[in-house]
Design a protein around this motif. Structure first.
Motif, mmCIF file in Angstrom:
data_model
loop_
_atom_site.group_PDB
_atom_site.id
_atom_site.type_symbol
_atom_site.label_atom_id
_atom_site.label_comp_id
_atom_site.label_asym_id
_atom_site.label_seq_id
_atom_site.Cartn_x
_atom_site.Cartn_y
_atom_site.Cartn_z
ATOM 1 N N GLU A 1 43.921 57.780 29.191
ATOM 2 C CA GLU A 1 43.492 56.626 29.971
ATOM 3 C C GLU A 1 44.630 56.119 30.867
ATOM 4 O OE1 GLU A 1 42.917 56.959 26.741
ATOM 5 O OE2 GLU A 1 40.735 57.058 26.688
ATOM 6 N N ALA A 2 44.255 55.465 31.969
ATOM 7 C CA ALA A 2 45.227 54.840 32.868
ATOM 8 C C ALA A 2 44.685 53.459 33.230
ATOM 9 C CB ALA A 2 45.397 55.706 34.113
ATOM 10 N N ALA A 3 45.489 52.673 33.965
ATOM 11 C CA ALA A 3 45.028 51.328 34.360
ATOM 12 C C ALA A 3 45.062 51.217 35.876
ATOM 13 C CB ALA A 3 45.927 50.262 33.737
ATOM 14 N N LEU A 4 43.953 50.759 36.432
ATOM 15 C CA LEU A 4 43.902 50.517 37.883
ATOM 16 C C LEU A 4 43.995 49.004 38.083
ATOM 17 C CD1 LEU A 4 41.568 52.022 40.534
ATOM 18 C CD2 LEU A 4 41.611 49.547 40.256
ATOM 19 N N VAL A 5 44.894 48.592 38.981
ATOM 20 C CA VAL A 5 45.003 47.152 39.269
ATOM 21 C C VAL A 5 44.792 46.913 40.759
ATOM 22 C CG1 VAL A 5 46.619 46.750 37.367
ATOM 23 C CG2 VAL A 5 47.523 47.119 39.647
ATOM 24 N N CYS A 6 44.158 45.790 41.084
ATOM 25 C CA CYS A 6 44.052 45.334 42.484
ATOM 26 C C CYS A 6 43.621 43.876 42.469
ATOM 27 C CB CYS A 6 43.084 46.198 43.285
ATOM 28 S SG CYS A 6 41.401 46.122 42.711
ATOM 29 N N ASP A 7 43.735 43.241 43.636
ATOM 30 C CA ASP A 7 43.344 41.834 43.773
ATOM 31 C C ASP A 7 41.976 41.785 44.444
ATOM 32 O OD1 ASP A 7 45.882 41.463 42.847
ATOM 33 O OD2 ASP A 7 46.750 41.085 44.839
ATOM 34 N N LEU A 8 41.144 40.837 43.978
ATOM 35 C CA LEU A 8 39.768 40.764 44.479
ATOM 36 C C LEU A 8 39.419 39.358 44.945
ATOM 37 C CD1 LEU A 8 37.926 42.563 41.514
ATOM 38 C CD2 LEU A 8 38.640 43.578 43.695
ATOM 39 N N GLU A 9 38.473 39.295 45.898
ATOM 40 C CA GLU A 9 37.825 38.006 46.176
ATOM 41 C C GLU A 9 36.391 38.126 45.685
ATOM 42 O OE1 GLU A 9 36.704 34.883 49.701
ATOM 43 O OE2 GLU A 9 37.722 36.727 50.231
ATOM 44 N N LEU A 10 35.965 37.178 44.845
ATOM 45 C CA LEU A 10 34.605 37.191 44.293
ATOM 46 C C LEU A 10 33.765 36.166 45.047
ATOM 47 C CD1 LEU A 10 35.676 36.952 40.515
ATOM 48 C CD2 LEU A 10 35.428 39.020 41.908
ATOM 49 N N SER A 11 32.453 36.136 44.778
ATOM 50 C CA SER A 11 31.624 35.126 45.438
ATOM 51 C C SER A 11 31.551 33.830 44.638
ATOM 52 C CB SER A 11 30.215 35.667 45.662
ATOM 53 O OG SER A 11 30.303 36.771 46.517
ATOM 54 N N ARG A 12 32.147 33.813 43.448
ATOM 55 C CA ARG A 12 32.201 32.541 42.708
ATOM 56 C C ARG A 12 33.540 32.452 41.967
ATOM 57 N NH1 ARG A 12 31.722 32.926 37.212
ATOM 58 N NH2 ARG A 12 30.510 34.611 36.286
ATOM 59 N N PRO A 13 33.999 31.212 41.727
ATOM 60 C CA PRO A 13 35.294 31.087 41.030
ATOM 61 C C PRO A 13 35.169 31.420 39.544
ATOM 62 C CG PRO A 13 34.355 28.916 41.503
ATOM 63 C CD PRO A 13 33.408 29.924 42.079
ATOM 64 N N LEU A 14 36.258 31.891 38.955
ATOM 65 C CA LEU A 14 36.273 32.171 37.511
ATOM 66 C C LEU A 14 36.714 30.939 36.716
ATOM 67 C CD1 LEU A 14 37.993 35.687 37.243
ATOM 68 C CD2 LEU A 14 35.574 35.154 37.059
ATOM 69 N N GLY A 15 37.209 29.907 37.407
ATOM 70 C CA GLY A 15 37.802 28.773 36.693
ATOM 71 C C GLY A 15 39.012 29.301 35.935
ATOM 72 N N GLY A 16 39.141 28.900 34.682
ATOM 73 C CA GLY A 16 40.290 29.403 33.918
ATOM 74 C C GLY A 16 39.883 30.555 33.007
#
Ligand code: FAD
Length: 391
Positions: free
Chosen positions: A179-194
């Motif tokens: 297994e490996a890990a893929l990382v990236c930054d995303l913009e979603l259509s709703r906030p995740l809050g905390g």
């Protein structure tokens, strides 16, 4: 051979920078060897005790200025296995904390640490180390320009493939995963809050970590060829599918990077005037956010071991390295076993393994005292003591 500093720190990642600055701020004369490295695109969920350490040591002044609090962890079993775990939500206030910790980009942490560089006791050189040897009471490093520097204590913060570790003959046990890990930054259509949301798939978790507003950091663990195919064939569609289309339209906000995963551990984190910190001493899959948290606990114990040594004595570096290894032994053993056990239980094809994991999550869902203990274990020893005192 003449002594150039009391301690040489090799490696300019977060563990090395934290070690160099923390020692220098305590009055130890440090030479930091930090060759330029590509930007670190990972993010770090740091638990409260780590953030407290960063505040106490002046490496971060205001977490809210550079990071985002993590107050809820939601785990969704997306495996379609015969025995599935219940959806489980952990809320920090149940354990008596406002948040479990904070999520930071590694680049923001690096900037914040660099702002804390003391103007005394610390010399930084952009050189890599080519060789290491011991000469009497001094550790001698050969730099890439052929020059040599010496100090009673040499700190290896030079990552998984640590040259200092192998040159000091400290044996590492390594086990690569498929297994490996893929990382990236995303913009979603709703906030995740905390809320950090983990979808558990048969080859590992797909985790969205809150990064403020509608922004999230993705850490997706899967078989390496699956991640490479998703990168090549359309990452957004793969992310929509894996996140069960719960977050509306998704945009990529950064390039994606894939990190190979494996377990690495050492029997002794220090000896003969060498102390290993961060991934030079331990590496494992990013499950339960432990890697840098453990690296910062290394730094805290390193400072304690150096401060406990009488630096006027011949051979103090060797004594401090042994003391450091003694201080780290329990934590490194416990945390490594916990993460390995957790990772293997996530991947278990074996029915009794799946049942044990599902049963464990049911127990955590239903039994508040057990949940409190689990929080404390994940957050480290200092949090455990605090949670016990809240009972
Ligand atoms: C996908 C992913 C997500 C993660 N998420 C989390 C999380 O949420 N929370 C958490 O706590 N941890 C997390 N981790 C773990 C964390 O990122 C690492 O533990 C931490 O960044 C390691 O820092 P380091 O300084 O030890 O190593 P590195 O960042 O690898 O730094 C090593 C440095 O040594 C230098 N170096 C190497 N060789 C030499 C040499 N010969 N001479 C001089 N310098 C040298 C390199 O240039 C490099 O700068 C995650 C890891 C991954 C892969």
């Amino acid at each position: 051979m003449k002594q150039d500093a009391e301690t040489i720190v090799v490696g300019g990642g977060l563990a090395g920078l934290a070690a160099a600055i923390s020692l220098a701020r305590q009055g130890v004369e440090v030479l930091h060897l930090a060759p330029p490295a590509p930007p670190d695109r990972r993010t770090s969920a740091l638990m409260l005790p780590s953030v407290e350490f960063l505040l106490e040591s002046g490496l971060v002044e205001r977490p809210e200025a550079i990071g985002h609090p993590l107050s809820t962890i939601r785990i969704i079993d997306a495996t379609n296995r015969l025995i599935r775990a219940p959806e489980t939500v952990f809320k920090a206030p149940e354990a008596g904390f406002e948040a479990f910790g904070w999520n930071f980009t590694n680049t923001a942490l690096m900037r914040s640490f660099s702002d804390a560089l003391p103007d005394k006791n610390l010399t930084t050189k952009p050189n890599a180390v080519r060789a290491y040897r011991r000469e009497g009471a001094l550790g001698v490093v050969t730099l890439d320009d052929g020059s040599e520097c010496a100090a009673p204590l040499v700190v290896g913060a030079d990552g998984k493939k640590s040259l200092i570790r192998s040159a000091a003959h400290i044996v590492a046990r390594e086990h690569p995963f498929t297994e490996a890990a893929l990382v990236c930054d995303l913009e979603l259509s709703r906030p995740l809050g905390g809320e950090s949301i983990e979808f558990h798939y048969p080859h590992g978790p797909f985790t969205l970590v809150p990064a403020g507003g509608n922004h999230a950091n993705l850490v997706w663990i899967d078989e390496a060829p699956v991640l490479r195919a998703a990168q090549a064939e359309g990452l957004v569609e793969a992310i929509l599918e894996k996140s069960q289309r719960l977050f509306g339209a998704i945009k990529l906000e950064s390039p994606s990077v894939i990190f190979p995963l494996g377990m690495l551990s050492v029997d002794q984190a220090g000896r003969d005037g060498v102390a290993l910190v961060g991934e030079a001493a331990h590496a494992f899959p990013p499950i339960g956010a432990q890697g840098l948290n453990l690296g910062l606990r290394d730094v805290s114990d390193l400072v304690a071991a150096v401060m406990a040594a009488d630096r006027s004595l011949y051979g103090w570096g060797a004594a401090a390295s042994v003391d450091y290894a003694r201080r780290r032994a329990g934590d490194l053993g416990r945390t490594g076993s916990m993460v390995e056990g957790l990772f293997r239980s996530l991947l278990a094809d074996w029915l009794p393994g799946q049942a044990a994991r599902a049963g464990g999550l049911w127990a955590l869902k239903l039994l508040p005292p057990l949940r409190k203990q689990a929080f404390a274990l994940g957050m480290g020893e200092r949090a455990k003591n605090r949670a016990l005192s809240l009972r």
